[in-house]
Design a protein around this motif. Structure first.
Motif, PDB file in Angstrom:
ATOM      1  N   CYS A  74      26.638  28.906  44.739  1.00  0.00           N
ATOM      2  CA  CYS A  74      27.776  28.968  43.824  1.00  0.00           C
ATOM      3  C   CYS A  74      27.878  30.326  43.159  1.00  0.00           C
ATOM      4  O   CYS A  74      26.865  30.992  42.897  1.00  0.00           O
ATOM      5  CB  CYS A  74      27.633  27.884  42.749  1.00  0.00           C
ATOM      6  SG  CYS A  74      28.998  27.826  41.553  1.00  0.00           S
ATOM      7  N   ILE A  75      29.103  30.729  42.901  1.00  0.00           N
ATOM      8  CA  ILE A  75      29.384  31.878  42.043  1.00  0.00           C
ATOM      9  C   ILE A  75      30.182  31.369  40.852  1.00  0.00           C
ATOM     10  O   ILE A  75      31.129  30.590  41.002  1.00  0.00           O
ATOM     11  CB  ILE A  75      30.170  32.963  42.794  1.00  0.00           C
ATOM     12  CG1 ILE A  75      29.215  33.908  43.521  1.00  0.00           C
ATOM     13  CG2 ILE A  75      31.055  33.776  41.855  1.00  0.00           C
ATOM     14  CD1 ILE A  75      29.872  35.100  44.151  1.00  0.00           C
ATOM     15  N   THR A  76      29.786  31.789  39.648  1.00  0.00           N
ATOM     16  CA  THR A  76      30.581  31.495  38.458  1.00  0.00           C
ATOM     17  C   THR A  76      31.076  32.814  37.877  1.00  0.00           C
ATOM     18  O   THR A  76      30.313  33.773  37.737  1.00  0.00           O
ATOM     19  CB  THR A  76      29.763  30.746  37.394  1.00  0.00           C
ATOM     20  OG1 THR A  76      28.629  31.530  37.008  1.00  0.00           O
ATOM     21  CG2 THR A  76      29.272  29.411  37.937  1.00  0.00           C
ATOM     22  N   ILE A  77      32.360  32.850  37.591  1.00  0.00           N
ATOM     23  CA  ILE A  77      32.976  34.040  37.013  1.00  0.00           C
ATOM     24  C   ILE A  77      33.753  33.640  35.776  1.00  0.00           C
ATOM     25  O   ILE A  77      34.157  32.489  35.611  1.00  0.00           O
ATOM     26  CB  ILE A  77      33.907  34.747  38.026  1.00  0.00           C
ATOM     27  CG1 ILE A  77      35.010  33.791  38.496  1.00  0.00           C
ATOM     28  CG2 ILE A  77      33.126  35.258  39.223  1.00  0.00           C
ATOM     29  CD1 ILE A  77      36.036  34.451  39.405  1.00  0.00           C
ATOM     30  N   ALA A  78      33.960  34.601  34.891  1.00  0.00           N
ATOM     31  CA  ALA A  78      34.723  34.347  33.678  1.00  0.00           C
ATOM     32  C   ALA A  78      36.193  34.154  34.022  1.00  0.00           C
ATOM     33  O   ALA A  78      36.723  34.784  34.951  1.00  0.00           O
ATOM     34  CB  ALA A  78      34.560  35.505  32.700  1.00  0.00           C
ATOM     35  N   GLY A  79      36.846  33.285  33.276  1.00  0.00           N
ATOM     36  CA  GLY A  79      38.243  32.958  33.526  1.00  0.00           C
ATOM     37  C   GLY A  79      39.179  34.150  33.691  1.00  0.00           C
ATOM     38  O   GLY A  79      40.008  34.168  34.606  1.00  0.00           O
ATOM     39  N   PRO A  80      39.082  35.185  32.828  1.00  0.00           N
ATOM     40  CA  PRO A  80      39.987  36.329  32.965  1.00  0.00           C
ATOM     41  C   PRO A  80      39.883  37.047  34.311  1.00  0.00           C
ATOM     42  O   PRO A  80      40.816  37.727  34.721  1.00  0.00           O
ATOM     43  CB  PRO A  80      39.551  37.251  31.816  1.00  0.00           C
ATOM     44  CG  PRO A  80      38.962  36.335  30.802  1.00  0.00           C
ATOM     45  CD  PRO A  80      38.290  35.253  31.594  1.00  0.00           C
ATOM     46  N   HIS A  81      38.731  36.904  34.990  1.00  0.00           N
ATOM     47  CA  HIS A  81      38.566  37.544  36.297  1.00  0.00           C
ATOM     48  C   HIS A  81      39.103  36.673  37.433  1.00  0.00           C
ATOM     49  O   HIS A  81      39.171  37.132  38.576  1.00  0.00           O
ATOM     50  CB  HIS A  81      37.091  37.845  36.560  1.00  0.00           C
ATOM     51  CG  HIS A  81      36.471  38.807  35.602  1.00  0.00           C
ATOM     52  ND1 HIS A  81      36.839  40.137  35.532  1.00  0.00           N
ATOM     53  CD2 HIS A  81      35.518  38.641  34.651  1.00  0.00           C
ATOM     54  CE1 HIS A  81      36.132  40.742  34.590  1.00  0.00           C
ATOM     55  NE2 HIS A  81      35.324  39.854  34.041  1.00  0.00           N
ATOM     56  N   ALA A  82      39.470  35.427  37.131  1.00  0.00           N
ATOM     57  CA  ALA A  82      39.763  34.451  38.174  1.00  0.00           C
ATOM     58  C   ALA A  82      41.209  34.537  38.645  1.00  0.00           C
ATOM     59  O   ALA A  82      42.035  33.683  38.334  1.00  0.00           O
ATOM     60  CB  ALA A  82      39.445  33.045  37.676  1.00  0.00           C
ATOM     61  N   LYS A  83      41.539  35.570  39.372  1.00  0.00           N
ATOM     62  CA  LYS A  83      42.849  35.693  39.986  1.00  0.00           C
ATOM     63  C   LYS A  83      42.844  35.001  41.344  1.00  0.00           C
ATOM     64  O   LYS A  83      41.805  34.864  41.985  1.00  0.00           O
ATOM     65  CB  LYS A  83      43.228  37.173  40.151  1.00  0.00           C
ATOM     66  CG  LYS A  83      43.090  37.985  38.869  1.00  0.00           C
ATOM     67  CD  LYS A  83      43.969  37.454  37.751  1.00  0.00           C
ATOM     68  CE  LYS A  83      43.823  38.302  36.478  1.00  0.00           C
ATOM     69  NZ  LYS A  83      44.626  37.764  35.358  1.00  0.00           N
TER      70      LYS A  83
END
Length: 248
Positions: free
Chosen positions: A215-224
């Motif tokens: 899994c990769i988790t990223i912060a919402g603002p990066h989630a394009k």
């Protein structure tokens, strides 16, 4: 049979130590487990002598140094960690994220390795912390690849959580959503486990059976949208390569 039963009773003591309840007094253990005082003290002495528990202040017990030693050995010997680490390093270097691999056993999911490439990662699950089966991309990436006779008890047990995050209102709807994940080969979840985090996960298979998830988790603002698609493809391919190593 007596020996096996005794071993189970000793393990039951260790099973009570959790993040929410990391210390226990002998009286609390007796009340929780229903053991007599002589039996409990015999088990505690055995566990203390072997380093699995240790006494703390005010006569309480916590997990002991042998657990730390075994964690070190697990890191060194786990073939899943060895196979996944190069992919965790590559993915975390390519994206501002936490890359993690989560092993599934019984009805628990446990992070066994993670690498973060941001100062304050959004992931709230470091190595060793159990995860819920009813929420998140990791859980669905595993559930989607289980045979129906194994997945149905999980669907029933975690139906409320699955409904609350919009997976489906009925068992049929939940199963249909899991089939879509299986076809896609990857699951995506928005803020289901950690607020503000987007999880993108693919199963790690051993002979077609899910044993873990990458899994990769990223912060919402990066989630394009385009980024999620690109990461999904990268995670899916990395999980496929790890699966090949684990199978052969």
């Amino acid at each position: 049979m007596v020996k096996a039963n005794s071993q189970d009773r000793v393990l039951a003591v260790l099973d009570l130590f959790t993040e929410a309840r990391p210390q226990w007094s002998p009286e609390e253990l007796m009340k929780e487990l229903g053991y007599t005082r002589p039996t409990l003290y015999r088990y505690l002495k055995s566990l203390k002598d072997s380093g699995f528990v240790m006494p703390t202040r005010r006569g309480r017990f916590a997990l002991g140094p042998r657990v730390v030693e075994m964690d070190y050995l697990s890191r060194r010997s786990d073939p899943l960690i060895a196979a996944a680490t190069p992919h965790l390093e590559r993915l975390s270097a390519a994206h501002p994220c936490t890359a993690l691999v989560v092993r599934w056993y019984g009805e628990k999911m446990l992070c066994v390795a993670s690498i973060a490439s941001v100062v304050n990662p959004v992931s709230s699950y470091p190595r060793g912390r159990p995860m819920a089966m009813g929420r998140g991309a990791i859980a669905r990436s595993i559930m989607a690849f289980l045979p129906k006779q194994r997945v149905m008890p999980l669907v029933t047990r975690y139906a409320a959580d699955l409904r609350s995050v919009g997976v489906g209102d009925t068992s049929d709807e939940i199963l249909a959503a899991l089939k879509r994940v299986r076809r896609a080969g990857v699951a995506v979840a928005f803020g289901e486990v950690t607020p503000g985090a987007v999880g993108i996960a693919a199963p790690i298979l051993d002979a077609g059976y899910p044993i873990a998830s990458l899994c990769i988790t990223i912060a919402g603002p990066h989630a394009k949208g385009e980024l999620i698609d690109r990461i999904s493809a990268e995670v899916s391919e990395a999980a496929r390569q790890i699966s090949e190593v684990m199978t052969y």
